[in-house]
Design a protein around this motif. Structure first.
Motif, mmCIF file in Angstrom:
data_model
loop_
_atom_site.group_PDB
_atom_site.id
_atom_site.type_symbol
_atom_site.label_atom_id
_atom_site.label_comp_id
_atom_site.label_asym_id
_atom_site.label_seq_id
_atom_site.Cartn_x
_atom_site.Cartn_y
_atom_site.Cartn_z
ATOM 1 N N ILE A 42 0.900 -1.238 -0.091
ATOM 2 C CA ILE A 42 -0.129 0.031 -0.009
ATOM 3 C C ILE A 42 0.988 1.336 -0.118
ATOM 4 C CG2 ILE A 42 -1.898 1.345 1.153
ATOM 5 C CD1 ILE A 42 -2.668 -1.731 0.718
ATOM 6 N N HIS A 43 0.624 2.058 -1.067
ATOM 7 C CA HIS A 43 1.523 3.336 -0.986
ATOM 8 C C HIS A 43 0.978 4.324 -0.207
ATOM 9 C CE1 HIS A 43 4.358 6.285 -2.596
ATOM 10 N NE2 HIS A 43 3.122 7.266 -2.370
ATOM 11 N N LEU A 44 1.535 4.568 1.013
ATOM 12 C CA LEU A 44 1.354 5.943 1.777
ATOM 13 C C LEU A 44 2.225 7.053 1.748
ATOM 14 C CD1 LEU A 44 0.437 3.916 5.147
ATOM 15 C CD2 LEU A 44 -1.091 4.385 3.375
ATOM 16 N N THR A 45 1.722 8.247 1.858
ATOM 17 C CA THR A 45 2.443 9.397 2.050
ATOM 18 C C THR A 45 3.290 9.283 3.346
ATOM 19 O OG1 THR A 45 0.920 10.829 3.225
ATOM 20 C CG2 THR A 45 0.813 10.943 0.799
ATOM 21 N N PRO A 46 4.324 10.060 3.414
ATOM 22 C CA PRO A 46 5.256 9.982 4.647
ATOM 23 C C PRO A 46 4.108 10.316 5.773
ATOM 24 C CG PRO A 46 6.340 11.178 3.092
ATOM 25 C CD PRO A 46 5.087 10.883 2.453
ATOM 26 N N THR A 47 3.321 11.485 5.529
ATOM 27 C CA THR A 47 2.242 11.529 6.812
ATOM 28 C C THR A 47 1.515 10.677 7.119
ATOM 29 O OG1 THR A 47 2.632 13.798 6.259
ATOM 30 C CG2 THR A 47 0.770 13.385 7.642
ATOM 31 N N GLU A 48 0.893 9.944 6.084
ATOM 32 C CA GLU A 48 0.029 8.801 6.514
ATOM 33 C C GLU A 48 0.753 7.662 7.182
ATOM 34 O OE1 GLU A 48 -2.632 9.990 2.369
ATOM 35 O OE2 GLU A 48 -1.357 8.006 2.360
ATOM 36 N N PHE A 49 1.916 7.542 6.921
ATOM 37 C CA PHE A 49 2.654 6.340 7.465
ATOM 38 C C PHE A 49 2.934 6.750 8.876
ATOM 39 C CE2 PHE A 49 6.234 4.263 8.820
ATOM 40 C CZ PHE A 49 6.346 2.838 8.515
ATOM 41 N N ASP A 50 3.301 7.922 9.231
ATOM 42 C CA ASP A 50 3.493 8.463 10.575
ATOM 43 C C ASP A 50 2.375 8.197 11.695
ATOM 44 O OD1 ASP A 50 6.285 8.828 9.870
ATOM 45 O OD2 ASP A 50 6.004 11.018 9.744
ATOM 46 N N LEU A 51 1.064 8.660 10.871
ATOM 47 C CA LEU A 51 -0.175 8.485 11.473
ATOM 48 C C LEU A 51 -0.597 6.989 11.940
ATOM 49 C CD1 LEU A 51 -2.776 9.891 12.767
ATOM 50 C CD2 LEU A 51 -3.749 9.833 10.349
ATOM 51 N N LEU A 52 -0.238 6.385 10.930
ATOM 52 C CA LEU A 52 -0.707 4.797 10.865
ATOM 53 C C LEU A 52 0.109 4.193 11.843
ATOM 54 C CD1 LEU A 52 -2.040 2.262 10.142
ATOM 55 C CD2 LEU A 52 -0.530 1.836 8.473
ATOM 56 N N MET A 53 1.557 4.599 12.083
ATOM 57 C CA MET A 53 2.497 3.919 12.909
ATOM 58 C C MET A 53 2.143 4.510 14.405
ATOM 59 S SD MET A 53 6.596 3.443 12.481
ATOM 60 C CE MET A 53 6.584 5.087 13.696
ATOM 61 N N THR A 54 1.917 5.676 14.424
ATOM 62 C CA THR A 54 1.648 6.208 15.912
ATOM 63 C C THR A 54 0.296 5.511 16.431
ATOM 64 O OG1 THR A 54 2.249 8.259 15.260
ATOM 65 C CG2 THR A 54 0.895 8.264 16.983
ATOM 66 N N LEU A 55 -0.670 5.305 15.411
ATOM 67 C CA LEU A 55 -1.760 4.321 15.832
ATOM 68 C C LEU A 55 -1.589 3.024 16.333
ATOM 69 C CD1 LEU A 55 -4.322 5.982 13.547
ATOM 70 C CD2 LEU A 55 -4.704 6.286 15.931
ATOM 71 N N ALA A 56 -0.858 2.420 15.376
ATOM 72 C CA ALA A 56 -0.597 1.166 15.552
ATOM 73 C C ALA A 56 0.407 0.645 16.758
ATOM 74 C CB ALA A 56 0.036 0.384 14.213
ATOM 75 N N THR A 57 1.072 1.509 17.056
ATOM 76 C CA THR A 57 2.394 1.422 18.045
ATOM 77 C C THR A 57 1.524 1.222 19.291
ATOM 78 O OG1 THR A 57 3.752 2.553 16.868
ATOM 79 C CG2 THR A 57 4.219 2.325 19.151
ATOM 80 N N SER A 58 0.208 1.821 19.545
ATOM 81 C CA SER A 58 -0.714 1.758 20.805
ATOM 82 C C SER A 58 -2.019 1.151 20.334
ATOM 83 C CB SER A 58 -0.822 3.071 21.585
ATOM 84 O OG SER A 58 0.344 3.625 21.727
ATOM 85 N N PRO A 59 -2.058 -0.179 19.938
ATOM 86 C CA PRO A 59 -3.344 -0.855 19.527
ATOM 87 C C PRO A 59 -4.085 -0.784 20.638
ATOM 88 C CG PRO A 59 -1.529 -2.586 19.759
ATOM 89 C CD PRO A 59 -0.898 -1.075 20.044
ATOM 90 N N ARG A 60 -5.678 -0.314 20.087
ATOM 91 C CA ARG A 60 -6.792 -0.620 21.160
ATOM 92 C C ARG A 60 -6.774 0.737 21.919
ATOM 93 N NH1 ARG A 60 -5.377 -6.025 21.208
ATOM 94 N NH2 ARG A 60 -6.508 -7.230 19.929
ATOM 95 N N THR A 61 -5.964 1.635 21.843
ATOM 96 C CA THR A 61 -5.965 2.689 22.559
ATOM 97 C C THR A 61 -6.271 3.786 22.012
ATOM 98 O OG1 THR A 61 -3.882 1.801 23.730
ATOM 99 C CG2 THR A 61 -4.266 3.947 24.059
ATOM 100 N N VAL A 62 -7.242 4.626 22.638
ATOM 101 C CA VAL A 62 -8.026 5.706 21.887
ATOM 102 C C VAL A 62 -7.133 6.700 21.992
ATOM 103 C CG1 VAL A 62 -9.931 7.447 21.842
ATOM 104 C CG2 VAL A 62 -10.217 4.918 22.568
#
Ligand code: CA
Length: 241
Positions: free
Chosen positions: A167-187
């Motif tokens: 999946i091609h993500l922009t650098p910002t999209e990647f950073d956002l996904l990583m920030t969310l995925a690093t703390s799964p199930r956390t709002v």
């Protein structure tokens, strides 16, 4: 990438201002120079693409409504060659949503009319973010890959795949996904995400978060990021992980 603040290239940040209204273009460039940055102006889409690929600016401030080639196409053509950060100037909030829906790939959006102060603040935070991303990328190269069901987030290579398809993500999209995925199930609240990913603390930017979540859902599927209404977003591991 010709980045600057890490001392690898130019001594001062270089901003390309793409705007066909001379008064606005001049005012923006003037203000950027007052910040100590170098600013160049392009007044139409074709010139913008040509100039961006020639001078490789650190940030492009890009108006959507341009003669010849519109901002969408300019952004696409630049991003196809180089991942140069783009702040898109839109006429309305719903235009921002439309652009995100089309996957234009800008890093931030600002609705006209905007204050110079806000544009400078956004530009500065984007410059900081580019610098930080480079440092982060160096650090992430030792981090383990996140695997969640059929989603694979390779932090070292900054690549994402789902069900084996990249999946091609922009650098910002990647950073956002990583920030969310690093703390799964956390709002995580929009404000928290803005601070983490955009290094930006003004609540007026929360729309940018929403827009990028939309883009991630469009690219990765709707099930990975849960909206917690009135609060923020959470990464939901896919079944089997
Ligand atoms: Ca215009």
């Amino acid at each position: 990438m010709a980045n600057t603040i890490d001392g690898a290239g130019r001594a001062t940040p270089l901003v390309l201002v793409v705007e066909d209204e001379p008064a606005i273009a001049t005012a923006v460039a003037h203000r950027m120079r007052a910040e100590g940055w170098t600013a160049e102006i392009a007044a139409d889409g074709i010139t913008a693409v040509e100039t961006a690929l020639r001078i490789l600016p650190d940030v492009v401030v890009l108006d959507v409504m341009l003669p010849g080639l519109d901002g969408l196409e300019v952004c696409r053509r630049i991003q196809a060659e180089h991942p140069i950060p783009v702040i898109m100037l839109t006429a309305r909030d719903d235009e921002t949503d439309m652009l995100v829906g089309l996957g234009v790939g800008a890093d931030d959006y600002l609705t006209k009319p905007f204050s110079m102060r806000e544009l400078v603040a956004r530009t500065r935070s984007l410059l900081r973010r580019v610098e930080r991303s480079a440092q982060l990328a160096a650090r992430q190269s030792t981090l383990p890959t996140i695997v969640s069901g059929d989603v694979v987030i390779d932090r070292a290579q900054r690549r994402v795949s789902r069900a084996g398809a990249e999946i091609h993500l922009t650098p910002t999209e990647f950073d956002l996904l990583m920030t969310l995925a690093t703390s799964p199930r956390t709002v995580l609240t929009r404000e928290k995400l803005l601070a983490e990913v955009w290094d930006w603390i003004d609540a007026s930017g929360t729309r940018t978060v929403d827009s990028h979540v939309k883009a991630l859902r469009r690219k990765l599927g709707p099930d990975l990021i849960r909206t917690v209404h009135g609060v923020g977003y959470a990464f939901e591991p896919t079944p089997g992980s």
